[in-house]
Design an enzyme around this catalytic site. Structure first.
Site, mmCIF file in Angstrom:
data_model
loop_
_atom_site.group_PDB
_atom_site.id
_atom_site.type_symbol
_atom_site.label_atom_id
_atom_site.label_comp_id
_atom_site.label_asym_id
_atom_site.label_seq_id
_atom_site.Cartn_x
_atom_site.Cartn_y
_atom_site.Cartn_z
ATOM 1 N N HIS A 151 -27.637 -0.169 -14.137
ATOM 2 C CA HIS A 151 -27.088 -1.026 -13.119
ATOM 3 C C HIS A 151 -26.876 -0.210 -11.921
ATOM 4 O O HIS A 151 -26.076 -0.405 -10.968
ATOM 5 C CB HIS A 151 -25.761 -1.768 -13.411
ATOM 6 C CG HIS A 151 -25.768 -3.091 -14.069
ATOM 7 N ND1 HIS A 151 -25.653 -3.113 -15.424
ATOM 8 C CD2 HIS A 151 -26.151 -4.323 -13.721
ATOM 9 C CE1 HIS A 151 -25.827 -4.406 -15.639
ATOM 10 N NE2 HIS A 151 -25.671 -5.200 -14.565
ATOM 11 N N GLU A 179 -36.961 -12.809 -12.487
ATOM 12 C CA GLU A 179 -37.418 -11.996 -11.267
ATOM 13 C C GLU A 179 -38.846 -12.115 -11.063
ATOM 14 O O GLU A 179 -39.407 -12.115 -10.149
ATOM 15 C CB GLU A 179 -36.826 -10.594 -11.444
ATOM 16 C CG GLU A 179 -35.425 -10.530 -11.020
ATOM 17 C CD GLU A 179 -34.449 -10.856 -12.298
ATOM 18 O OE1 GLU A 179 -35.010 -11.445 -13.183
ATOM 19 O OE2 GLU A 179 -33.086 -11.052 -12.049
HETATM 20 C C1 LIG Z 1 -32.922 -9.395 -15.214
HETATM 21 C C2 LIG Z 1 -31.778 -10.001 -14.994
HETATM 22 N N1 LIG Z 1 -31.559 -10.747 -13.818
HETATM 23 C C3 LIG Z 1 -30.016 -10.957 -13.536
HETATM 24 C C4 LIG Z 1 -29.074 -10.467 -14.415
HETATM 25 C C5 LIG Z 1 -27.722 -10.678 -13.771
HETATM 26 N N2 LIG Z 1 -26.972 -11.754 -14.681
HETATM 27 C C6 LIG Z 1 -26.196 -10.910 -15.688
HETATM 28 S S1 LIG Z 1 -25.616 -12.116 -16.866
HETATM 29 C C7 LIG Z 1 -26.396 -13.264 -15.988
HETATM 30 C C8 LIG Z 1 -26.243 -14.814 -16.413
HETATM 31 C C9 LIG Z 1 -26.882 -14.832 -18.019
HETATM 32 O O1 LIG Z 1 -26.558 -16.154 -18.422
HETATM 33 P P1 LIG Z 1 -27.080 -16.602 -19.911
HETATM 34 O O2 LIG Z 1 -28.444 -15.755 -20.091
HETATM 35 O O3 LIG Z 1 -26.883 -18.007 -19.782
HETATM 36 O O4 LIG Z 1 -26.073 -15.936 -20.766
HETATM 37 P P2 LIG Z 1 -24.400 -16.091 -20.664
HETATM 38 O O5 LIG Z 1 -24.015 -15.034 -19.739
HETATM 39 O O6 LIG Z 1 -24.120 -17.336 -20.415
HETATM 40 O O7 LIG Z 1 -24.112 -15.904 -22.196
HETATM 41 C C10 LIG Z 1 -27.194 -12.798 -14.873
HETATM 42 C C11 LIG Z 1 -28.131 -13.629 -13.886
HETATM 43 C C12 LIG Z 1 -29.253 -9.434 -15.171
HETATM 44 N N3 LIG Z 1 -28.409 -8.990 -15.898
HETATM 45 N N4 LIG Z 1 -30.554 -9.037 -15.526
#
Ligand SMILES: Cc1ncc(C[n+]2csc(CCOP(=O)(O)OP(=O)(O)O)c2C)c(N)n1
Lengths: 366, 326
Positions: free
Chosen positions: B129, B60
């Site tokens: 959230h 972000e």
């Molecule tokens: C700062 C932020 N931006 C967006 C999100 C929404 N979000 C939750 S999980 C996720 C994906 C995370 O992917 P990754 O870091 O690869 O971990 P995985 O879920 O694959 O284990 C996103 C974009 C968030 N939780 N926090």
């Protein structure tokens, strides 16, 4: 640049690099296996529980279990773990009780976080397993701070932080890595590269061929490891921990694995990826491979497997029954606790207002 | 008049503005191939292509800054935040930069950028959230803050925001996306800074925005059954605020209750209450009252959460209090 993918076991559980095989005692090997299997079995049950509407949210780690246990088993109990929402096996390995885990998912009266956090956001202070935070990446610099604090107070504990490959795009990742390397903080960064961040493939997170190579720019070792090989993970983490304890600073480990299930119970991956992809990864399963290795060593039999699964079924059923019998909600008054170290006057006032509203309109403690 | 969902209304606003102005583009996490975490950008990638509908890494602080940079040289970015909760990672870009660059550059740079995404609490999403962030943004000079409560307002306001030459915080109601409502046929906009009386009444003015405008309407319905006539004012834009509309309503009813989903301390309602107290002092028959979220991080447990979000039952109780009925 080409990094070697560190492996100890192949997909069939054969040792392909004997010199790297951590010489774990049989009991330890069984514990590693049992914890991975526990995560798998729990995930099946708990996703079903979510589908039945008995818990509000759940998040599985199917196919990634080795990334939970491999790094954690290379730590001491006094080392700190900063996990994301997808490494419950790390807490289970350290003895997080099933019943408490379930109470957290329900957010009920015996939930250790008092109904405050979403399911899977555990907080297990007595196991040095730090409160899980939802915003991606935030745990990374915090782990660096804990690691620096250990050095500042003369302890040789280390901090290990887990995050997904998507988390490596955050500013927090860069800050954490850079800071740790500059300060030689005893941190192990475990990037769980499972290929997907919700619907976004890893190619949108980085243009680099590996996440591990990012370490070079920060001035620390970067290791690429088979994330479905618990022994390889244990081996590389053990080396990283030894360096960190000696004062030689942090290590970035990229554990290459795959998210076979949905991102969470709210996600449907069939709309964004080819179902052949997760099927392909079933042949690299971390648990099957470890079971074959254990069996080859004579430490695990089919009877052991049956006994373990049977015991799990009983333990789970009992823990679930107990957790569902607990009052579904922490006492209303607890709402106002823990916002500050002591409850200030304005929160005391709100508590009184809420009580009087409820006295007027409903049965108390509705 | 066609009936569309709040989500579709936003989608139409973006599609029409992108159609009308090649400088408009959309960027954010999962806005492209996934059609948006809440499906607000449905079909936009297919229609406008990868150059104008851009999926970003999870950063972000990065893509908000990238949007600012593109806006400085004349593009009109729409930056989608998966939720406003995650905008906090980008607070430096929004508060220290977007809000100030025009002023700090002596007016040399203009920032026509819209930051948009859902805000407020949905259902059991807990402390990190469920936040209402409007009080943070309205505090900052240089930002306009817009929070529509209906499909019609959502579309008309988003179009105005995309055309505006200021950085805009556009907070959608996370629980409003599925709401259906009529919108005018064809092209229309709703001006920023203009509120609307959502229900005419005589005994009390209830002020609410986003989801709280709906709660205010429910409250008015409850009160009508008790013979109380409530007027509902939805400011729609929190900054600049339609002070005139609020003041004229309160002068008429002599009573004012503000519903705010966020925290009470330094909340938007506190600012409105101050203005009403000052400008309607001689017309008020009771001090202005506020019903807000509880002054604590949102709990997860359904029953605990329930007590932390203002509802029509408690709002009606407060209205009875300002009418000296209980
Ligand atoms: C700062 C932020 N931006 C967006 C999100 C929404 N979000 C939750 S999980 C996720 C994906 C995370 O992917 P990754 O870091 O690869 O971990 P995985 O879920 O694959 O284990 C996103 C974009 C968030 N939780 N926090």
């Amino acid at each position: 640049m080409k990094l070697e993918l560190v492996r100890v076991l192949d997909d069939d559980g054969n040792v392909v690099h004997a010199e790297r095989e951590p010489q774990f005692a049989p009991a330890e090997l069984r514990k590693i296996y049992e914890t991975m299997l526990l995560v798998r079995l729990l995930d099946e049950r708990l996703l079903r529980l979510q589908r039945q509407g008995r818990i509000g949210f759940y998040l599985t780690a199917t196919g990634e279990e080795a990334t939970h246990v491999g790094p954690t088993c290379a730590l001491r109990g006094s080392d700190w773990i900063y996990s994301s929402y997808r490494e419950i096996g790390a807490a289970l390995y350290r003895g997080y009780p099933l019943r408490v885990l379930l109470c957290q998912l329900f957010g009920n009266a015996e939930d250790p976080v008092k109904g405050r956090q979403m399911p899977v956001h555990h907080s297990v202070r007595n196991l040095n397993f730090v409160s899980i935070s939802s915003p991606v990446g935030t745990q990374i610099p915090q782990a660096v701070g804990t690691a620096m604090a250990a050095r500042m107070t003369g302890r040789d504990d280390v901090a290990l932080t887990y995050f997904g490959e998507g988390g490596s795009s955050t500013g927090a990742f860069h800050i954490g890595c850079n800071f740790a390397a500059v300060r030689k903080a005893p941190v192990i960064f475990v990037c769980r590269n499972n290929g997907w961040a919700i619907s976004v493939p890893r190619s949108v997170q980085t243009a680099a061929p590996t996440f591990a190579q990012k370490a070079i720019a920060y001035g620390m070792p970067g290791i690429l490891v088979d994330g479905n090989d618990a022994l390889a993970l244990a081996w590389v983490t053990r080396e990283a921990v030894a360096r960190a304890r000696k004062g030689d600073g942090p290590t970035l480990i990229e554990a290459r694995t795959y998210r076979r299930g949905p991102h969470s119970s709210s996600d449907d991956p069939s709309v964004y990826r080819d179902p052949a992809e997760p099927r392909e990864w079933e042949s690299h399963d971390p648990i099957l491979r470890f079971r074959k290795y254990l069996a080859n060593k004579g430490h695990w039999t089919d009877a052991d497997e049956t006994a373990f699964r049977g015991a799990f079924d009983r333990d789970y059923a009992l823990a679930l029954a107990e957790a569902e019998a607990v009052a579904p909600k922490p006492a209303l008054g607890t709402l106002f606790d823990d916002v500050f170290a002591q409850r200030p006057w304005h929160l005391a006032e709100q508590a009184v207002e809420l009580e009087s509203h409820l006295r007027k309109w409903r049965a108390p403690d509705a | 008049m066609p009936t569309v969902s709040y989500r579709e209304a936003l989608n139409q606003a973006m599609a029409e503005e992108m159609e009308g102005d090649p400088n408009v583009f959309l960027m954010g996490e999962e806005v492209g191939y996934y059609n948006g975490a809440y499906k607000v950008s449905q079909g936009l990638l297919a229609r406008f292509g990868e150059k104008r509908v851009i999926d970003t890494p999870i950063a972000e602080g990065g893509f908000v800054g990238v949007g600012i940079g593109a806006a400085m040289v004349g593009l009109r970015p729409i930056i989608e935040l998966m939720t406003w909760n995650f905008s906090l990672v980008a607070a430096d870009q929004i508060i220290n930069n977007a809000a100030k660059i025009r002023q700090m550059s002596g007016g040399q740079f203009t920032l026509p950028v819209v930051f948009r995404g859902p805000g407020g609490s949905a259902h059991q999403l807990a402390a990190q959230h469920s936040q209402s962030t409007e009080a943070f943004w309205t505090h900052v000079p240089g930002l306009k803050v817009v929070m529509p409560s209906t499909p019609k307002d959502a579309k008309g306001l988003l179009k105005s925001c995309i055309r505006d030459n200021n950085p805009i915080v556009f907070i959608e109601g996370e629980v409003l996306y599925g709401d259906q409502g009529e919108i005018p046929e064809g092209e229309y906009t709703i001006p920023i800074g203009v509120g609307e009386i959502k229900r005419v009444g005589t005994d009390v003015t209830i002020i609410g925005w986003s989801k709280m405008a709906k709660v205010a309407l429910e409250t008015a319905t409850l009160l009508a059954e008790q013979g109380i006539s409530a007027e509902v004012v939805d400011p729609r834009t929190l900054r600049p605020l339609d002070e005139e509309l609020i003041v004229s309503s309160v002068k008429k009813t002599g009573r004012c209750v503000i519903l705010e989903e966020g925290w009470p301390y330094n909340g938007v309602g506190a600012e409105i209450a101050y203005r009403v107290a000052r400008l309607c002092f001689d017309d008020l028959d009771h001090p202005v009252e506020r019903l807000t979220g509880n002054d604590l991080p949102m709990p997860y447990n359904r029953k605990l959460e329930h007590h932390c979000v203002p509802d029509a039952e408690r709002a009606a109780e407060l209205v009875r209090k300002v009418l000296y009925l209980d």
